[in-house]
Write a protein that holds these residues in place. Structure first.
Motif, PDB file in Angstrom:
ATOM      1  N   ASP A   1       1.298  -6.909   0.796  1.00  0.00           N
ATOM      2  CA  ASP A   1       1.406  -6.429  -0.583  1.00  0.00           C
ATOM      3  C   ASP A   1       2.825  -5.983  -0.939  1.00  0.00           C
ATOM      4  O   ASP A   1       3.034  -5.335  -1.974  1.00  0.00           O
TER       5      ASP A   1
ATOM      6  N   ARG B   1      -9.457   7.639  -2.748  1.00  0.00           N
ATOM      7  CA  ARG B   1      -9.045   6.561  -3.639  1.00  0.00           C
ATOM      8  C   ARG B   1      -8.242   5.545  -2.841  1.00  0.00           C
ATOM      9  O   ARG B   1      -7.273   5.887  -2.162  1.00  0.00           O
TER      10      ARG B   1
ATOM     11  N   HIS C   1      -3.296   1.133  -4.068  1.00  0.00           N
ATOM     12  CA  HIS C   1      -3.224  -0.179  -4.694  1.00  0.00           C
ATOM     13  C   HIS C   1      -2.575  -1.201  -3.780  1.00  0.00           C
ATOM     14  O   HIS C   1      -2.690  -2.402  -4.010  1.00  0.00           O
ATOM     15  N   GLU C   2      -1.877  -0.734  -2.728  1.00  0.00           N
ATOM     16  CA  GLU C   2      -1.280  -1.660  -1.783  1.00  0.00           C
ATOM     17  C   GLU C   2      -1.737  -1.334  -0.371  1.00  0.00           C
ATOM     18  O   GLU C   2      -1.991  -0.172  -0.037  1.00  0.00           O
TER      19      GLU C   2
END
Length: 280
Positions: free
Chosen positions: A202, A257, A260-261
């Motif tokens: 990523d 959570r 995102h990467e």
């Protein structure tokens, strides 16, 4: 030496030199530890410039190690652990977690870094069921047959082998897959392999290059690998759910959570059947 031959490539920088960033001390700095020097903190800062999420990922990786050991010593009933490339002692060491779940658990830490060994031997000076051994992952047969390892680890019984945040310090020229295959060959059925590994899946190319440059100037190189290349380490094993995943999502013990990467992939595999031991 017996086992796999030392592959061509850049030699490791050994010895105690506070002016050269040390990979174990860089990781310690990312974890917020105190066993590091200015050169290590500067390297960590350069890494964070390239990969801002590296500090959070390092801490999630450490948390994964704790969850995996807790599961293995408790639910899986594993009583012996071999932690290869252990790094500097920090909060929640493997033997502390394992023995909290099973007081009879035996733990061997293996590392070739003199800085790590110095700290580990001080910590374990009075330990009977825990030891720190000077051994190099690049010579797996020598490591696994070492009298110091065999004094606590019986490879005829299930064992958990931990390769957490260490395989990315082996370059492709070291053939880390062959090294891990040799380790798996020594493991009895019912044993477990725990792996976490840095990935660049990523990250943009320039970030991967900048991160690599940080470790080029340190005590060992750092190599990012793609998902499929990391998954190869588990060939022949049965993956535990949820498989090879972003490190914070491996059996989280709290609601979290997902970043995102993905900077670390992590997984645990179980050896189902006996296989022939690797030969020198």
């Amino acid at each position: 030496m017996n086992g796999l031959e030392f592959p061509a490539g850049r030699p490791r920088r050994l010895g105690f030199d506070t002016g050269v960033p040390n990979v174990a001390r860089i990781y310690d700095a990312l974890l917020g530890g105190k066993d590091n020097y200015a050169a290590d903190r500067e390297a960590a800062e350069e890494l964070l410039k390239a990969v801002p999420g590296a500090m959070a990922a390092a801490r999630e990786n450490r948390a994964f190690l704790g969850r995996a050991v807790r599961f293995l010593a408790g639910e899986a009933g594993i009583r012996q652990f071999l932690d290869i490339g252990t790094g500097l002692p920090t909060l929640g060491n493997v033997h502390e977690i394992a023995q909290a779940a099973n007081p009879a658990a035996r733990v061997v830490y293996a590392d070739y870094d003199p800085v790590v060994l110095l700290h580990a031997n001080v910590l374990l000076a009075k330990a009977v069921t825990v030891a720190a051994v000077d051994a190099d992952l690049r010579y797996p047969r020598d490591l696994l047959t070492s009298p110091a390892v065999r004094a606590l680890i019986d490879f005829d019984e299930p064992v958990a082998v931990l390769l957490v945040a260490v395989l990315h310090f082996l370059e492709d020229s070291d053939d880390p897959w062959k090294i891990v295959d040799c380790i798996k060959d020594h493991m009895a059925p019912g044993s477990y392999l725990v792996v976490s590994h840095v990935t660049g899946d990523d990250l943009p190319p320039d970030a991967r290059q900048q991160a690599r440059e940080v470790y080029e100037n340190a005590s060992a190189p750092g190599v990012t690998r793609a998902y499929d290349d990391i998954a190869r380490f588990f060939d022949g094993l049965v993956m535990l759910a949820p498989g090879l995943v972003n490190v914070p999502t491996w059996r989280p013990d709290r609601i979290t959570r997902t970043p995102h990467e993905t900077l670390f992939y992590a997984g645990v595999g179980r050896k189902p059947d006996s296989t022939a031991e690797c030969q020198p």
